[in-house]
Design a protein around this motif. Structure first.
Motif, PDB file in Angstrom:
ATOM      1  N   GLN A   1       0.814  -1.198   0.000  1.00 30.11           N
ATOM      2  CA  GLN A   1       0.000   0.000   0.000  1.00 30.11           C
ATOM      3  C   GLN A   1       0.856   1.261   0.000  1.00 30.11           C
ATOM      4  O   GLN A   1       2.020   1.251   0.338  1.00 30.11           O
ATOM      5  CB  GLN A   1      -0.942   0.012   1.209  1.00 30.11           C
ATOM      6  CG  GLN A   1      -0.240  -0.270   2.528  1.00 30.11           C
ATOM      7  CD  GLN A   1      -1.222  -0.366   3.670  1.00 30.11           C
ATOM      8  OE1 GLN A   1      -2.024   0.536   3.865  1.00 30.11           O
ATOM      9  NE2 GLN A   1      -1.160  -1.433   4.421  1.00 30.11           N
TER      10      GLN A   1
ATOM     11  N   HIS B   1      -5.935  -2.145   5.823  1.00 27.55           N
ATOM     12  CA  HIS B   1      -5.544  -2.901   4.631  1.00 27.55           C
ATOM     13  C   HIS B   1      -6.109  -4.319   4.679  1.00 27.55           C
ATOM     14  O   HIS B   1      -6.542  -4.857   3.649  1.00 27.55           O
ATOM     15  CB  HIS B   1      -4.023  -2.952   4.484  1.00 27.55           C
ATOM     16  CG  HIS B   1      -3.578  -3.546   3.190  1.00 27.55           C
ATOM     17  ND1 HIS B   1      -3.785  -2.936   1.984  1.00 27.55           N
ATOM     18  CD2 HIS B   1      -2.979  -4.726   2.899  1.00 27.55           C
ATOM     19  CE1 HIS B   1      -3.322  -3.693   1.004  1.00 27.55           C
ATOM     20  NE2 HIS B   1      -2.817  -4.792   1.542  1.00 27.55           N
TER      21      HIS B   1
ATOM     22  N   VAL C   1      -9.830  -4.093   3.807  1.00 31.44           N
ATOM     23  CA  VAL C   1     -10.023  -3.827   2.383  1.00 31.44           C
ATOM     24  C   VAL C   1      -9.662  -5.049   1.543  1.00 31.44           C
ATOM     25  O   VAL C   1     -10.311  -5.335   0.531  1.00 31.44           O
ATOM     26  CB  VAL C   1      -9.192  -2.596   1.960  1.00 31.44           C
ATOM     27  CG1 VAL C   1      -9.189  -2.411   0.454  1.00 31.44           C
ATOM     28  CG2 VAL C   1      -9.735  -1.347   2.643  1.00 31.44           C
ATOM     29  N   THR C   2      -8.654  -5.809   1.965  1.00 27.73           N
ATOM     30  CA  THR C   2      -8.271  -7.017   1.244  1.00 27.73           C
ATOM     31  C   THR C   2      -9.429  -8.006   1.186  1.00 27.73           C
ATOM     32  O   THR C   2      -9.647  -8.682   0.174  1.00 27.73           O
ATOM     33  CB  THR C   2      -7.049  -7.685   1.914  1.00 27.73           C
ATOM     34  OG1 THR C   2      -5.946  -6.774   1.868  1.00 27.73           O
ATOM     35  CG2 THR C   2      -6.663  -8.982   1.228  1.00 27.73           C
TER      36      THR C   2
ATOM     37  N   ASP D   1      -6.055   2.125  -0.088  1.00 21.76           N
ATOM     38  CA  ASP D   1      -7.138   1.289   0.427  1.00 21.76           C
ATOM     39  C   ASP D   1      -8.483   1.986   0.287  1.00 21.76           C
ATOM     40  O   ASP D   1      -9.498   1.337   0.000  1.00 21.76           O
ATOM     41  CB  ASP D   1      -6.870   0.921   1.886  1.00 21.76           C
ATOM     42  CG  ASP D   1      -5.736  -0.083   2.027  1.00 21.76           C
ATOM     43  OD1 ASP D   1      -5.507  -0.843   1.060  1.00 21.76           O
ATOM     44  OD2 ASP D   1      -5.069  -0.097   3.071  1.00 21.76           O
TER      45      ASP D   1
END
Length: 517
Positions: free
Chosen positions: A25, A261, A264-265, A337
């Motif tokens: 990121q 993160h 969001v993944t 993100d």
């Protein structure tokens, strides 16, 4: 001393981007501070609807403070009023807070020491109310103390000391993720603000335990929970914004960045959901009930059409009480993100090892396949029987744009492995048992579930199994939340029951499910 140096080095490396998550990121973080006048039209609609629901037009504030009202929610109403601060808001917030402060247990010899009642009558004696109400009172004290009478602030201070001392006695473990993060902050803040050294030190020590546990597998123990991920974000934002300790601030920012993160993944913007498994879940489809993670994402995206929330009031609407808390803490999310939350980018297979102490393996295995218009995930190693655990789930988009789903709850006997295209369900017991599969697929005939291929709206599920279906029934909404922890605003879903014979070979799946779009 050596342990502290290792922890500090880990923090520094995390901030510099050496963790595997951060390597993916941008170093830039999008931050947003909120005030009532600067809220967008959509954000203000969410905020005003919450307040109008809590203080209906024509009703005095005193008449909202009933014996059945949630003290946690009313603390957040006070916080919302001070955030808005228009005519009469300070006075109404003062009345609420005076009522709240009267309902705390202050007997130091009691196990309940420092908690507030959940409601005046039918109190559930929830020990987590120390952290929930205590942290909200800290926000009020920290940001709006200048608006309140000095005598009231003195009462808040005393209540916070009781809450922090009670949290110290309880000493919740680092693996109870959402509560431990708030507990660490509560003790550090109160201990520092009022010169109580042992509380401050206990808070900082617990924060290090939480940070260290996260670093072991880059996951929190309370994994992939649409509700409690949102509470953990609140706790980390408290570290970021209001902790006195530079250590807590630094760890909070590093964890918050990593944590966003991870969220969001797993998040699918097309389906507006995260795949299973959910270590704690109150529903299956985030667009059909209110989750706290959904509130965070809705504020970040600032657009109703993208928000993973029901469009109007619905099940679990009470979680919207977290809205003023989030607004008062503000947003800090990696810029890449934030962009990834807006639209689907690519299909992926994700696996995680989760340090978790629920009954079963101490490291539980998560596997998930995420595609644009369907996704699935499963859990291996859990033996805890709990309806909040969604051991596995499949989500897909139906032709009308709504989400269809399949779910298997935490029954203590079921393990699941997911590959890119196959969900394999195993039993971990050799005694006779059953497997319950829950499916939301409106207008599907019951006979569909007696066949090998389930032709459902928007998807085909190929089921490979030697088991016989013993029961197919419709579960209606009024029974779904209590028995299955599924609060989704849907009329019914199906329950399909397979019978598993004794002495089943546990190395072989009892059923394999293959989605086809």
């Amino acid at each position: 001393m050596q342990k502290q140096l290792i922890i500090k080095l880990a923090i520094i490396l995390g901030l510099l981007g050496f963790s595997s998550a951060k390597a993916q990121q941008s170093a830039s973080v999008f931050t947003q501070k909120y005030t009532y006048p600067t809220l967008s039209v959509y954000q203000k609609k969410l905020f005003n609807t919450f307040l109008e629901n809590e203080i209906p037009e024509g009703l005095s504030i005193e008449n909202t403070l009933t014996n059945e009202a949630s003290l946690r929610t009313k603390t957040r109403v006070a916080q919302a009023l001070l955030f808005r601060n228009t005519k009469g808001d300070k006075e109404n917030a003062t009345a609420i807070l005076q009522w709240i402060l009267k309902n705390q247990y202050q007997d130091e010899s009691s196990k309940l020491y420092g908690i507030w009642k959940t409601s005046v009558l039918q109190d559930r004696f929830d020990q987590n109310w120390r952290e929930f109400i205590g942290c909200d009172l800290i926000i009020i004290r920290h940001k709006f103390g200048h608006l309140l009478p000095k005598s009231l602030i003195a009462e808040i201070d005393l209540s916070l000391i009781h809450a922090a001392k009670g949290a110290f006695k309880r000493n919740v473990g680092a693996d109870y993720t959402n509560i431990s993060i708030m507990s660490a902050f509560l003790m550090e803040y109160v201990g520092t603000a009022f010169g109580i050294e042992y509380l401050k030190n206990a808070g900082i020590a617990k924060a290090h335990e939480i940070f260290r546990l996260y670093q072991t597998n880059k996951t929190f123990s309370e994994y992939n929970s649409p509700t409690y991920y949102g509470v953990s974000l609140i706790g980390l934002a408290l570290w970021r914004e209001m902790a006195f300790s530079e250590e807590l601030q630094t760890m909070g920012k590093a964890l918050e960045k990593d944590f966003w993160h991870e969220i969001v993944t797993f998040y699918n913007p097309t389906l507006k959901n995260m795949p299973g498994p959910h270590f704690r879940g109150y529903g299956i489809d985030m667009t059909k009930y209110f989750s706290i993670t959904g509130i965070w994402i809705a504020l970040a995206l600032d657009k109703q059409s993208l928000a993973p929330l029901p469009p109007e009031k619905g099940p679990k609407y009470g979680e919207m009480s977290n809205l003023p808390t989030i607004l008062n803490l503000g947003l800090a999310i990696p810029a890449n993100d934030l962009k990834a939350l807006q639209s689907f980018s690519k299909s992926q297979f994700v696996s995680r090892d989760v340090p978790n102490n629920y009954k079963g393996d101490s490291i539980k295995k998560v596997s998930a396949s995420i595609k644009k218009d369907w996704m699935m995930g499963g859990l291996w190693g859990n033996k805890r029987v709990w309806e909040q655990i969604k051991t596995g789930a499949i989500h897909w988009q139906m032709p009308n744009g709504n989400i269809g789903w399949l779910a298997i709850l935490g029954d203590g006997n079921t393990n699941m492995k997911v590959t890119e295209n196959v969900m394999s369900v195993y039993t971990n017991t050799m005694v006779s048992s059953s497997l319950e599969v829950l499916i939301y697929a409106p207008n599907t005939p019951k006979e569909t579930f007696t066949k090998q291929v389930w032709a459902l709206p928007g998807i085909k599920l190929i089921t490979k199994t030697l088991l016989k279906v013993s029961q197919i029934e419709q579960v209606y909404q009024q029974n779904a939340e209590k028995k299955y922890a599924i609060a989704d605003d849907i009329p019914y879903f199906y329950k399909v029951v397979y019978e598993i014979p004794a002495n089943w070979d546990t190395t072989k799946p009892v059923v394999e499910i293959i989605p086809e779009k």
